[in-house]
Scaffold this active site. Structure first.
Site, PDB file in Angstrom:
ATOM      1  N   SER A 193       0.846  -1.194   0.000  1.00  0.00           N
ATOM      2  CA  SER A 193       0.000   0.000   0.000  1.00  0.00           C
ATOM      3  C   SER A 193       0.885   1.249   0.000  1.00  0.00           C
ATOM      4  O   SER A 193       1.716   1.394  -0.905  1.00  0.00           O
ATOM      5  CB  SER A 193      -0.949  -0.047   1.200  1.00  0.00           C
ATOM      6  OG  SER A 193      -1.949   0.930   1.068  1.00  0.00           O
ATOM      7  N   ASP A 262     -17.984 -13.682 -13.613  1.00  0.00           N
ATOM      8  CA  ASP A 262     -17.235 -14.710 -12.873  1.00  0.00           C
ATOM      9  C   ASP A 262     -16.774 -15.846 -13.781  1.00  0.00           C
ATOM     10  O   ASP A 262     -15.717 -16.442 -13.571  1.00  0.00           O
ATOM     11  CB  ASP A 262     -18.089 -15.252 -11.713  1.00  0.00           C
ATOM     12  CG  ASP A 262     -17.287 -16.110 -10.742  1.00  0.00           C
ATOM     13  OD1 ASP A 262     -16.044 -16.102 -10.842  1.00  0.00           O
ATOM     14  OD2 ASP A 262     -17.900 -16.777  -9.889  1.00  0.00           O
ATOM     15  N   ASP A 406      -8.994  -5.728  -4.595  1.00  0.00           N
ATOM     16  CA  ASP A 406      -8.549  -4.654  -3.701  1.00  0.00           C
ATOM     17  C   ASP A 406      -9.658  -3.621  -3.561  1.00  0.00           C
ATOM     18  O   ASP A 406     -10.085  -3.010  -4.545  1.00  0.00           O
ATOM     19  CB  ASP A 406      -7.277  -4.020  -4.279  1.00  0.00           C
ATOM     20  CG  ASP A 406      -6.571  -3.113  -3.280  1.00  0.00           C
ATOM     21  OD1 ASP A 406      -7.262  -2.371  -2.549  1.00  0.00           O
ATOM     22  OD2 ASP A 406      -5.329  -3.139  -3.238  1.00  0.00           O
ATOM     23  N   HIS A 446      -7.114  -5.722  -0.147  1.00  0.00           N
ATOM     24  CA  HIS A 446      -6.002  -4.787  -0.053  1.00  0.00           C
ATOM     25  C   HIS A 446      -4.861  -5.367   0.808  1.00  0.00           C
ATOM     26  O   HIS A 446      -4.982  -5.394   2.029  1.00  0.00           O
ATOM     27  CB  HIS A 446      -6.492  -3.463   0.533  1.00  0.00           C
ATOM     28  CG  HIS A 446      -5.477  -2.373   0.472  1.00  0.00           C
ATOM     29  ND1 HIS A 446      -4.897  -1.961  -0.710  1.00  0.00           N
ATOM     30  CD2 HIS A 446      -4.924  -1.617   1.439  1.00  0.00           C
ATOM     31  CE1 HIS A 446      -4.042  -0.991  -0.459  1.00  0.00           C
ATOM     32  NE2 HIS A 446      -4.029  -0.762   0.840  1.00  0.00           N
TER      33      HIS A 446
END
Ligand SMILES: *[C@@H]1O[C@H](CO)[C@@H](O)[C@H](O)[C@H]1NC(C)=O
Ligand SMILES: *[C@@H]1O[C@H](CO)[C@@H](O)[C@H](O)[C@H]1NC(C)=O
Ligand SMILES: *[C@@H]1O[C@H](CO)[C@@H](O)[C@H](O)[C@H]1NC(C)=O
Ligand SMILES: *[C@@H]1O[C@H](CO)[C@@H](O)[C@H](O)[C@H]1NC(C)=O
Ligand SMILES: *[C@@H]1O[C@H](CO)[C@@H](O)[C@H](O)[C@H]1NC(C)=O
Ligand SMILES: *[C@@H]1O[C@H](CO)[C@@H](O)[C@H](O)[C@H]1NC(C)=O
Ligand SMILES: *[C@@H]1O[C@H](CO)[C@@H](O)[C@H](O)[C@H]1NC(C)=O
Ligand SMILES: *[C@@H]1O[C@H](CO)[C@@H](O)[C@H](O)[C@H]1NC(C)=O
Ligand SMILES: *[C@@H]1O[C@H](CO)[C@@H](O)[C@H](O)[C@H]1NC(C)=O
Ligand SMILES: *[C@@H]1O[C@H](CO)[C@@H](O)[C@H](O)[C@H]1NC(C)=O
Ligand SMILES: *[C@@H]1O[C@H](CO)[C@@H](O)[C@H](O)[C@H]1NC(C)=O
Length: 539
Positions: A193, A262, A406, A446
């Site tokens: 990050s 998907d 994320d 994340h």
């Protein structure tokens, strides 16, 4: 389950990758002697403590982290804990620590930070020490989780942009050499990050610092990212606005995204292995015009909100500010960027680092504000340099990863940076492979978490080192091998492990190999989608 202290302490011998072992004799007195003698320009020694393996350190009283979220940290190995203040200017400085294992591998590791925080990331420092690294971490130039310290003090902003990690590394290396009386063999970096951005910053501007870096979900194009994180509020409006969607409607959108996308990777397992292929269209969710109850469909303004969130963000003159949010993460993002409240990092960054207006209203952010932030770009925090040849030429190695679920930093930005490097250096992916490899982690949120096989050694997971013992399962071990043993050990895939309910003690749910960009994962045997062999990396 065994207490943390015992599994972590026991982990040391399992984790250590063969290196030049340096065993400190009588570490307790060596450590206290060091505290009395260590001197370095701009450095004040706060304390030096010998810490036996398994000690549960209380961080809340220690000061630097009283304003951070972590209350305690177990020392994984016997170590000398060195806590310093380093002045970086006459009005700013960093608080840092070096954890120096008594059984040292000759390796050094720096760690980074997260968000706008000023918090030593002790979990990463401890993780490094558990591998036998001399591991260091700093508070990024201020204390606490928010950005108010930037107000009126550009030196604090400069620490945050690059100088804290740089200083932590320079001073950390000096501490390491002085303590062991020996040179460092190899220097590494681990961060995600903001930590991912910090690592790339060093690669871009200080290529001599590290031999290898593991950088995750990097907050690259930082000013633009911060504008993008804030641009959701004007799109959704506050949570009383007709353009806003409550989490229950994001759940409907999520199901619709899975319905449309998907299967694109060959397996309907709730995980989009390549969300860049998902061109999601919410129109079918729109309420019919005669609807009397709109709780399970989207109103026209809500459809527009969803379309805008999943569209690239363009500014003045059609310039791309930042790519769209990737579809798939909306269940988590609903409570963060789409909550109808200001995104705290955007609010703090604009108020205290860009505009110096502590009352700035985050609902007013627009492309003019974004362009202004990009033009101010304090201390080049943008971190977008595409020429990494100095790092490459020194033999440095980069393992870059990004979770494809994320919920905070769109994973679409990482391939954008990779492609930018490729274009800037005129190197094809196979040529970049000699020093820079990027892995897309399907189903990871994340930096960690999510539905996918997200544990691959990018951070400490309680008990995982008993299961993920090879370089294929552990990216830090992989990086060491690539740096120290050469290209034959470079990663072609990284294997992630999904534990049952994300709890190691409950066993492995499934494992999956994650592909090196630009390859993507496709399933050839949907019935056995939990079997790593069912998947293939294709162009
Ligand atoms: C460490 O101590 C804290 C209290 O200071 C406690 O909450 C935590 O569970 C302890 N951790 C371990 C692994 O014992
Ligand atoms: C140091 O680590 C090495 C490698 O794991 C191990 O063989 C050795 O026993 C350790 N020494 C001590 C004192 O812990
Ligand atoms: C952060 O906290 C530490 C420990 O309490 C203190 O020594 C340091 O001065 C603080 N830093 C700033 C910038 O306030
Ligand atoms: C000490 O800090 C000053 C700025 O306050 C800086 O100019 C100098 O380079 C620093 N010295 C070292 C060795 O880092
Ligand atoms: C701090 O250093 C700057 C130069 O970097 C100088 O202009 C300023 O006068 C100094 N302030 C104090 C209080 O020493
Ligand atoms: C709307 O946001 C406010 C905070 O601004 C919060 O107190 C309230 O619970 C939220 N309402 C809903 C429906 O989420
Ligand atoms: C709305 O109209 C459609 C056809 O136009 C009809 O099938 C449906 O029953 C109507 N719904 C309501 C709630 O009137
Ligand atoms: C609307 O539909 C939802 C879901 O079917 C139901 O729970 C809710 O009670 C309905 N609201 C009204 C006002 O009929
Ligand atoms: C912030 O700006 C929005 C949009 O212009 C406005 O509706 C809101 O009232 C403002 N909030 C404050 C506290 O001024
Ligand atoms: C940041 O946004 C500006 C427009 O505000 C754009 O000109 C610039 O290219 C963007 N930078 C990056 C790295 O995306
Ligand atoms: C995993 O978590 C779910 C939901 O919290 C729970 O229903 C289930 O029993 C858990 N499974 C195990 C093996 O603990």
């Amino acid at each position: 389950m065994a207490p943390l202290s015992s599994w972590f302490a026991g982990a040391a011998s399992l984790l250590a990758v063969a290196g030049a072992q340096h065993v400190v004799q009588d570490a307790q007195s060596a450590c206290s002697r060091f505290g009395e003698t260590f001197q370095h320009e701009n450095v004040t020694v706060n304390f030096v403590h010998h810490v036996p393996a398994g000690t549960n350190l209380s961080l809340s009283q220690a000061g630097p982290l009283a304003t951070c979220d972590q209350a305690s940290q177990v020392a994984p190995v016997d170590l000398c804990r060195v806590a310093l203040y380093v002045a970086t200017s006459n009005r700013s400085g960093i608080t840092m620590e070096a954890w120096l294992p008594s059984n040292w591998t000759g390796r050094f590791m720096s760690t980074g930070n997260g968000g706008l925080n000023g918090c030593i990331k002790y979990v990463d420092v401890a993780y490094g020490a558990s591998f036998g690294f001399a591991a260091v971490g700093a508070n990024n130039g201020h204390n606490g989780t928010r950005g108010t310290a930037f107000e009126g003090n550009p030196d604090v902003v400069e620490d945050f942009a690059w100088r804290s990690l740089y200083t932590e590394t320079i001073v950390g290396k000096a501490v390491t050499k002085a303590y062991y009386g020996s040179n460092i063999n190899h220097a590494y970096y681990l961060g995600c990050s903001t930590g991912g951005r910090q690592g790339f910053k060093m690669v871009q501007d200080f290529p001599e610092l590290f031999n290898g870096v593991v950088v995750g979900a990097p907050a690259l194009a930082f000013n633009n990212l911060t504008s993008w994180s804030g641009h959701f509020l004007p799109i959704t409006g506050s949570n009383t606005s007709e353009t806003w969607l409550p989490p229950s409607k994001w759940a409907i959108v999520h199901q619709d995204i899975l319905k449309q996308c998907d299967g694109l990777d060959g397996a309907e397992d709730g995980i989009l292995e390549d969300p860049t292929l998902c061109r999601y269209k919410p129109v079918t969710l729109q309420c019919p015009s005669n609807a009397t109850n709109t709780s399970t469909c989207l109103t026209a303004p809500q459809v527009l909100t969803v379309q805008r969130i999943f569209s690239d963000y363009y500014g003045k003159n059609g310039a791309l500010i930042y790519p769209r949010m990737q579809p798939g993460s909306e269940l988590a993002s609903a409570n963060i960027e789409y909550s109808g409240n200001p995104f705290p990092y955007t609010e703090d960054w604009f108020r205290h680092a860009i505009l110096n207006d502590p009352t700035w209203n985050a609902s007013t952010l627009d492309s003019e504000t974004a362009a202004y932030a990009a033009s101010v770009n304090p201390f080049n925090i943008e971190t977008w340099k595409g020429d990494l040849s100095a790092f490459k030429n020194r033999g440095g190695k980069i393992i870059h990863y990004h979770g494809l679920m994320d919920s905070i930093i769109s994973s679409d930005n990482s391939p954008r940076y990779y492609d930018h490097v490729s274009n800037t250096m005129s190197l094809s992916p196979s040529e970049l492979d000699t020093f820079y490899r990027f892995f897309r982690i399907g189903g990871m949120d994340h930096c960690s978490g999510g539905l996918g096989a997200w544990s691959f050694g990018q951070e400490a997971v309680e008990g995982a080192e008993q299961v993920q013992q090879t370089a294929q399962d552990n990216v830090l071990r992989r990086l060491i091998e690539w740096v120290e043993e050469g290209d034959a050990k470079a990663p072609t895939t990284v294997t992630g492990t999904k534990y049952v309910n994300d709890t190691v003690a409950l066993g492995v749910d499934f494992a999956r190999r994650h592909c090196k960009y630009p390859l993507r994962n496709v399933c050839r045997d949907e019935e056995n989608y939990k079997d790593p062999e069912a998947w293939e990396c294709v162009l």
